[in-house]
Motif scaffolding. Sequence first.
Motif, PDB file in Angstrom:
ATOM      1  N   ARG B 226      42.304  61.135  19.034  1.00  0.00           N
ATOM      2  CA  ARG B 226      43.714  60.807  19.028  1.00  0.00           C
ATOM      3  C   ARG B 226      44.567  62.071  18.957  1.00  0.00           C
ATOM      4  O   ARG B 226      44.193  63.038  18.317  1.00  0.00           O
ATOM      5  N   ASN B 227      45.710  62.066  19.591  1.00  0.00           N
ATOM      6  CA  ASN B 227      46.659  63.186  19.561  1.00  0.00           C
ATOM      7  C   ASN B 227      46.059  64.493  20.060  1.00  0.00           C
ATOM      8  O   ASN B 227      46.551  65.551  19.742  1.00  0.00           O
ATOM      9  N   ALA B 228      44.962  64.428  20.799  1.00  0.00           N
ATOM     10  CA  ALA B 228      44.340  65.694  21.169  1.00  0.00           C
ATOM     11  C   ALA B 228      44.722  66.128  22.571  1.00  0.00           C
ATOM     12  O   ALA B 228      44.540  67.274  22.931  1.00  0.00           O
ATOM     13  N   GLY B 229      45.247  65.207  23.379  1.00  0.00           N
ATOM     14  CA  GLY B 229      45.512  65.574  24.759  1.00  0.00           C
ATOM     15  C   GLY B 229      44.202  65.654  25.511  1.00  0.00           C
ATOM     16  O   GLY B 229      43.136  65.412  24.946  1.00  0.00           O
ATOM     17  N   PHE B 230      44.267  66.031  26.802  1.00  0.00           N
ATOM     18  CA  PHE B 230      43.050  66.075  27.592  1.00  0.00           C
ATOM     19  C   PHE B 230      42.767  67.506  28.018  1.00  0.00           C
ATOM     20  O   PHE B 230      43.535  68.416  27.755  1.00  0.00           O
ATOM     21  N   GLY B 231      41.652  67.693  28.653  1.00  0.00           N
ATOM     22  CA  GLY B 231      41.314  68.989  29.223  1.00  0.00           C
ATOM     23  C   GLY B 231      41.082  70.053  28.171  1.00  0.00           C
ATOM     24  O   GLY B 231      40.646  69.767  27.057  1.00  0.00           O
ATOM     25  N   ALA B 232      41.417  71.290  28.554  1.00  0.00           N
ATOM     26  CA  ALA B 232      41.127  72.432  27.692  1.00  0.00           C
ATOM     27  C   ALA B 232      41.851  72.299  26.348  1.00  0.00           C
ATOM     28  O   ALA B 232      41.312  72.654  25.298  1.00  0.00           O
ATOM     29  N   GLU B 233      43.069  71.765  26.385  1.00  0.00           N
ATOM     30  CA  GLU B 233      43.823  71.631  25.146  1.00  0.00           C
ATOM     31  C   GLU B 233      43.111  70.676  24.188  1.00  0.00           C
ATOM     32  O   GLU B 233      43.047  70.919  22.988  1.00  0.00           O
ATOM     33  N   GLY B 234      42.589  69.605  24.735  1.00  0.00           N
ATOM     34  CA  GLY B 234      41.848  68.643  23.916  1.00  0.00           C
ATOM     35  C   GLY B 234      40.678  69.307  23.226  1.00  0.00           C
ATOM     36  O   GLY B 234      40.442  69.121  22.031  1.00  0.00           O
ATOM     37  N   VAL B 235      39.937  70.141  23.966  1.00  0.00           N
ATOM     38  CA  VAL B 235      38.778  70.809  23.384  1.00  0.00           C
ATOM     39  C   VAL B 235      39.214  71.763  22.286  1.00  0.00           C
ATOM     40  O   VAL B 235      38.610  71.825  21.212  1.00  0.00           O
ATOM     41  N   SER B 236      40.316  72.490  22.520  1.00  0.00           N
ATOM     42  CA  SER B 236      40.712  73.463  21.500  1.00  0.00           C
ATOM     43  C   SER B 236      41.191  72.743  20.233  1.00  0.00           C
ATOM     44  O   SER B 236      40.877  73.158  19.120  1.00  0.00           O
ATOM     45  N   ARG B 237      41.914  71.621  20.404  1.00  0.00           N
ATOM     46  CA  ARG B 237      42.318  70.869  19.210  1.00  0.00           C
ATOM     47  C   ARG B 237      41.113  70.293  18.472  1.00  0.00           C
ATOM     48  O   ARG B 237      41.054  70.329  17.259  1.00  0.00           O
ATOM     49  N   ALA B 238      40.183  69.761  19.257  1.00  0.00           N
ATOM     50  CA  ALA B 238      38.996  69.171  18.630  1.00  0.00           C
ATOM     51  C   ALA B 238      38.256  70.228  17.825  1.00  0.00           C
ATOM     52  O   ALA B 238      37.784  69.971  16.718  1.00  0.00           O
ATOM     53  N   THR B 239      38.166  71.440  18.378  1.00  0.00           N
ATOM     54  CA  THR B 239      37.452  72.514  17.696  1.00  0.00           C
ATOM     55  C   THR B 239      38.156  72.882  16.390  1.00  0.00           C
ATOM     56  O   THR B 239      37.516  73.039  15.349  1.00  0.00           O
ATOM     57  N   THR B 240      39.470  73.003  16.450  1.00  0.00           N
ATOM     58  CA  THR B 240      40.219  73.300  15.227  1.00  0.00           C
ATOM     59  C   THR B 240      39.976  72.223  14.179  1.00  0.00           C
ATOM     60  O   THR B 240      39.668  72.525  13.024  1.00  0.00           O
ATOM     61  N   GLN B 241      40.118  70.974  14.613  1.00  0.00           N
ATOM     62  CA  GLN B 241      39.901  69.862  13.672  1.00  0.00           C
ATOM     63  C   GLN B 241      38.500  69.906  13.083  1.00  0.00           C
ATOM     64  O   GLN B 241      38.311  69.666  11.895  1.00  0.00           O
ATOM     65  N   ALA B 242      37.518  70.209  13.928  1.00  0.00           N
ATOM     66  CA  ALA B 242      36.133  70.224  13.459  1.00  0.00           C
ATOM     67  C   ALA B 242      35.948  71.286  12.380  1.00  0.00           C
ATOM     68  O   ALA B 242      35.328  71.028  11.342  1.00  0.00           O
ATOM     69  N   VAL B 243      36.514  72.475  12.604  1.00  0.00           N
ATOM     70  CA  VAL B 243      36.334  73.571  11.646  1.00  0.00           C
ATOM     71  C   VAL B 243      37.033  73.237  10.325  1.00  0.00           C
ATOM     72  O   VAL B 243      36.461  73.392   9.238  1.00  0.00           O
ATOM     73  N   VAL B 244      38.264  72.720  10.426  1.00  0.00           N
ATOM     74  CA  VAL B 244      39.011  72.396   9.210  1.00  0.00           C
ATOM     75  C   VAL B 244      38.300  71.291   8.425  1.00  0.00           C
ATOM     76  O   VAL B 244      38.056  71.413   7.223  1.00  0.00           O
ATOM     77  N   LEU B 245      37.941  70.224   9.141  1.00  0.00           N
ATOM     78  CA  LEU B 245      37.310  69.092   8.462  1.00  0.00           C
ATOM     79  C   LEU B 245      35.956  69.477   7.861  1.00  0.00           C
ATOM     80  O   LEU B 245      35.644  69.097   6.723  1.00  0.00           O
ATOM     81  N   SER B 246      35.160  70.270   8.592  1.00  0.00           N
ATOM     82  CA  SER B 246      33.864  70.701   8.049  1.00  0.00           C
ATOM     83  C   SER B 246      34.060  71.510   6.778  1.00  0.00           C
ATOM     84  O   SER B 246      33.371  71.287   5.776  1.00  0.00           O
ATOM     85  N   SER B 247      35.009  72.439   6.820  1.00  0.00           N
ATOM     86  CA  SER B 247      35.200  73.315   5.655  1.00  0.00           C
ATOM     87  C   SER B 247      35.632  72.499   4.437  1.00  0.00           C
ATOM     88  O   SER B 247      35.095  72.681   3.340  1.00  0.00           O
ATOM     89  N   ILE B 248      36.583  71.591   4.650  1.00  0.00           N
ATOM     90  CA  ILE B 248      37.045  70.791   3.519  1.00  0.00           C
ATOM     91  C   ILE B 248      35.918  69.905   2.991  1.00  0.00           C
ATOM     92  O   ILE B 248      35.714  69.804   1.785  1.00  0.00           O
ATOM     93  N   SER B 249      35.166  69.300   3.923  1.00  0.00           N
ATOM     94  CA  SER B 249      34.072  68.429   3.489  1.00  0.00           C
ATOM     95  C   SER B 249      33.048  69.199   2.670  1.00  0.00           C
ATOM     96  O   SER B 249      32.532  68.693   1.668  1.00  0.00           O
ATOM     97  N   VAL B 250      32.757  70.424   3.094  1.00  0.00           N
ATOM     98  CA  VAL B 250      31.787  71.236   2.353  1.00  0.00           C
ATOM     99  C   VAL B 250      32.278  71.441   0.918  1.00  0.00           C
ATOM    100  O   VAL B 250      31.522  71.269  -0.049  1.00  0.00           O
ATOM    101  N   LEU B 251      33.566  71.753   0.763  1.00  0.00           N
ATOM    102  CA  LEU B 251      34.082  72.023  -0.587  1.00  0.00           C
ATOM    103  C   LEU B 251      34.086  70.753  -1.438  1.00  0.00           C
ATOM    104  O   LEU B 251      33.740  70.780  -2.623  1.00  0.00           O
TER     105      LEU B 251
END
Lengths: 258, 262
Positions: B226-251
């Motif tokens: 959701r809210n990620a858009g398509f194409g390259a922008e979608g991938v870059s948002r997904a990557t940011t979300q993945a890093v943020v969510l992983s880090s918070i989950s780890v803590l």
Amino acid sequence: MSPSIIEFHNVVKSFGPQRVLDNVTISFEAGRTTVIAGGSGQGKSVTLKLILGLLAPDAGEILVNGQDITKMKLRELNRIREKFGVLFQGAALLDSMTVFENVALPLRERTKFKPPEIAQRVRKMLTQFNLEEHEAKFPAQLSGGMKKRVGLARALMLQPEIMLFDEPTTGLDPQITMEIYRLFFNSQKQFGYTSIIVSHDIPKVFNLADQVVLLNKGKMVTFASPEEIPLSTEPQIVSFAVETMGHIYSSSKMEHNI
Amino acid sequence: MISFVTKLGDSFLYFIRDQGRMGMFLLSALLGAFSRPFRFREVVRQISIIGANSFAVIFFTAIFTGMVLGLQGYYTLRKFGSEGMLGSAVALSLIRELGPVLTALMVTGRAGSAMCAEIGIMRNSEQIDALECMAVNPFRYLITPKFLATIISVPILTQFFNVIGIAGGYVAGVVLLGVNPGAFYNGIEQSVVNEDINLGIVKSFVFALLVVWICTGKGYFVHILRNAGFGAEGVSRATTQAVVLSSISVLIWDYLITAVML
Ligand SMILES: Nc1ncnc2c1ncn2[C@@H]1O[C@H](COP(=O)(O)OP(=O)(O)OP(=O)(O)O)[C@@H](O)[C@H]1O
Ligand SMILES: [Mg+2]
């Protein structure tokens, strides 16, 4: 009329508020070539993905060989998918693999052939597509036309009964386009598959077509042959054709050879 | 007002579906490990990408973390006249907390983001569709090897982090500040017990699973994000979300595991 191998019954597909297919009923005949034409964003690629079970319709039935794929379990669906060869719009080659490995993938995954047998078959196919010198390259190192040829070689590896082509010639120069059409023609003669071609390349692609489907605003209209479109007496169909294909459509009356 | 309620409802439904999707994703990825043929070579290749290539990053993070611990620990402990406890303080902080957490965070940044982007691009360029059309299960082919490689690599990297970190503490405390080396070793030997080591190992496995699950999952579902858009922008948002969510989950899980196992 030959028996139909793929049938849509009242298929509806929407993305959010956007209705891409609106109550579509249509059939594709076995062993013949159907061309799907229509403007950009009208749902041609979505139609192919529905046939492959990659997208599920909101309503309606999609029959392949008389079986409704919308109600299938993944295992059954995979058995149906083995009948298909697909050339995706962007070729969809696996980035991390060489040309050789891409073409070998279906054999490695779906058959029990030993590596030497696989290598022999892959090389034979690559030679047929003039790719033998490029087998060690990665997709990022290939031109658009080469990618499409590799995609076609990969799709034909398991001798499919049904081939789906999504814009096989878009963005290619006329010479390569001709070459791709020749490959179609020869490979279909050789393998005898049913083919469904999505294309903007009107009117050239009509020379391959036994049946033409026009897609516009969620509706599909079938013509038994490309010649029928200009002959149609229904003003609705004529305006539909003109709307879908614009001025290119009118030139199809004049141009008869590829 | 009604539109606000509808939006809230939509968000809630999206959240539930997202959880369901991610749950099924985890299940499929884990089940993939039990299917034949076992993709041994692909797992080894992924271990070299995810694990082996992270050694340098882990080395530098660990050595400086250890040195800072040695430095801070020394000045704090000196106030109580117990510099002799330095070895124990450094080792326990590393083995119980900092080793597993920092390793997981570094692996998220270095390998997790790359995994997410790689799978997201494969999704967007229809490579995953192509696999499905060839009746190749994309989980077994793509996702499971990454899961196995991460779950094998992260605990090993964590132990490597601990060893290098303790060496860093030794350098700062003993070599630079003059703590008695015997006392430093004794402190470690007498205070670190099996439970501490087990806690660290449990954490490193759980963190590995969290990181690989979130990073590959966000990439895999980039097309319906959701809210990620398509194409390259979608991938870059997904990557940011993945890093943020992983880090918070780890803590968060770090706290939960510590609370349960203490
Ligand atoms: N996964 C999706 N989510 C949301 N909308 C989608 C999705 N896939 C396709 N669409 C929408 O459905 C419509 C039809 O898309 P489709 O890709 O089938 O077009 P097309 O006819 O193949 O066009 P082109 O000739 O440009 O390839 C487009 O408006 C597109 O935005
Ligand atoms: Mg398309």
